[in-house]
Design an enzyme around this catalytic site. Sequence first.
Site, PDB file in Angstrom:
ATOM      1  N   LYS A  34     110.890  57.679  23.710  1.00 36.62           N
ATOM      2  CA  LYS A  34     110.313  56.329  23.820  1.00 36.62           C
ATOM      3  C   LYS A  34     111.434  55.323  24.089  1.00 36.62           C
ATOM      4  CE  LYS A  34     110.630  55.881  18.791  1.00 36.62           C
ATOM      5  NZ  LYS A  34     109.927  56.166  17.535  1.00 36.62           N
ATOM      6  N   ARG A 129     102.174  52.731   7.238  1.00 33.80           N
ATOM      7  CA  ARG A 129     102.224  51.959   8.465  1.00 33.80           C
ATOM      8  C   ARG A 129     101.021  52.371   9.309  1.00 33.80           C
ATOM      9  NH1 ARG A 129     107.575  52.448  12.137  1.00 33.80           N
ATOM     10  NH2 ARG A 129     106.616  54.479  12.476  1.00 33.80           N
ATOM     11  N   TYR A 254     133.622  29.776  20.403  1.00 34.66           N
ATOM     12  CA  TYR A 254     132.616  28.818  19.932  1.00 34.66           C
ATOM     13  C   TYR A 254     132.678  28.679  18.418  1.00 34.66           C
ATOM     14  CZ  TYR A 254     130.288  29.036  24.503  1.00 34.66           C
ATOM     15  OH  TYR A 254     129.986  28.952  25.844  1.00 34.66           O
ATOM     16  N   MET A 302     128.033  35.133  25.595  1.00 30.61           N
ATOM     17  CA  MET A 302     127.065  35.829  26.455  1.00 30.61           C
ATOM     18  C   MET A 302     127.729  36.882  27.340  1.00 30.61           C
ATOM     19  SD  MET A 302     124.323  34.352  29.205  1.00 30.61           S
ATOM     20  CE  MET A 302     123.482  33.255  28.079  1.00 30.61           C
TER      21      MET A 302
END
Length: 364
Positions: A34, A129, A254, A302
């Site tokens: 998957k 679940r 940053y 990024m």
Amino acid sequence: MQTPTARINLNAIKHNYSVLKELSGNQKLIAVIKGNAYGHDANEVAHALPNADAFAVARIEEAINLRRSGIEQPILLLEGCFCHKELLKASQFNLDTVVHSHNQLEDIERCPLPNPIKVWLKVDTGMHRLGVQPQDVEHYKRRLEAFDYVAEDIHFLSHLSCADNPSSDKTASQISVFSSALENVNGLKSLANSAGILLWPNSQFDVARAGIALFGISPQITRTGKDFGLIPAMTFETSLISKRDHQKGQAVGYGETWVASQDTTLGVIAVGYGDGYPRSGSNNACVYINGRLVPVVGRVSMDMIVVDLGPKSKDQCGDIVELWGNNLPIEHVAKSAQAIPYELTIQLTSRVSKEHCFESYTKA
Ligand SMILES: *Cc1c(COP(=O)(O)O)cnc(C)c1O
């Protein structure tokens, strides 16, 4: 200069499949692919495993893509069909489906299907679940068996919630609920995932389902795939694009979240969260360059990360940097980024080129 590339060694995946097959006590082994094979490319992986007993995916589109690419082995939809239309498609494409709820049972009862469909009844043994309650197994089984377009026999599966934790007693309890709920049934039984195969020999029934371990990754974060004789299939690499002197007391990046405690050399590396590198690796993760590990300093941005190459670094622009792979286990990167390896491989974005190869490997 190399941009972010995930090199995926299909020979490693073949090797891992046979190791897991043996460790699973020679149960039938479903290769769980998957999520585009956890980011490794489902078509490539499936075609590299012509001897796999079966495959499993989460969504019907994933299964149909595999059929269209020529995969002929059984393909199981782990969460079954989400509506009646999907059920018709599943039957048309010869997919095996799960029934975990009353809605899914009613979809099957609604009208005949073009081809007989193989049904796996999912039992909730404690994960809470998906799945029918153990005391309702007999009822579901009887209703499913009433239709000749439901293939004989009904099979059974359940999912382990804590198998990566060897000191939890949850797994033993799930094994025991599974065994007693299915004492008198004929169909195949499937319980173990990767962690079950590697850590819980008592979770062996007829069929095991391996996802993460197939890619050479340990489901248990405190160990690596190599500890279990598995070979990591993916090596994620890029290159050093800048190198600069940096003085004690200066910050970088940053938010100025890191300040140098000594004069040093900083390297800028072409990878960032825009490629799927975890932002939570900021000030925590390491990368592998020229035979050693160096720390990520400041925030992951990024397109770039900054690493501390240390004083008098001899590294050069263009040098290859491994973000995880053969030299730097992905389990270590995940741990330092408070993530799990599953997230890291599946989050690689389309900017990362994936190269598949059949390399030989050094045995673990
Ligand atoms: C994803 C999944 C697996 C595979 O789990 P791994 O931990 O990757 O081995 C097995 N069974 C089900 C139902 C799943 O959803």
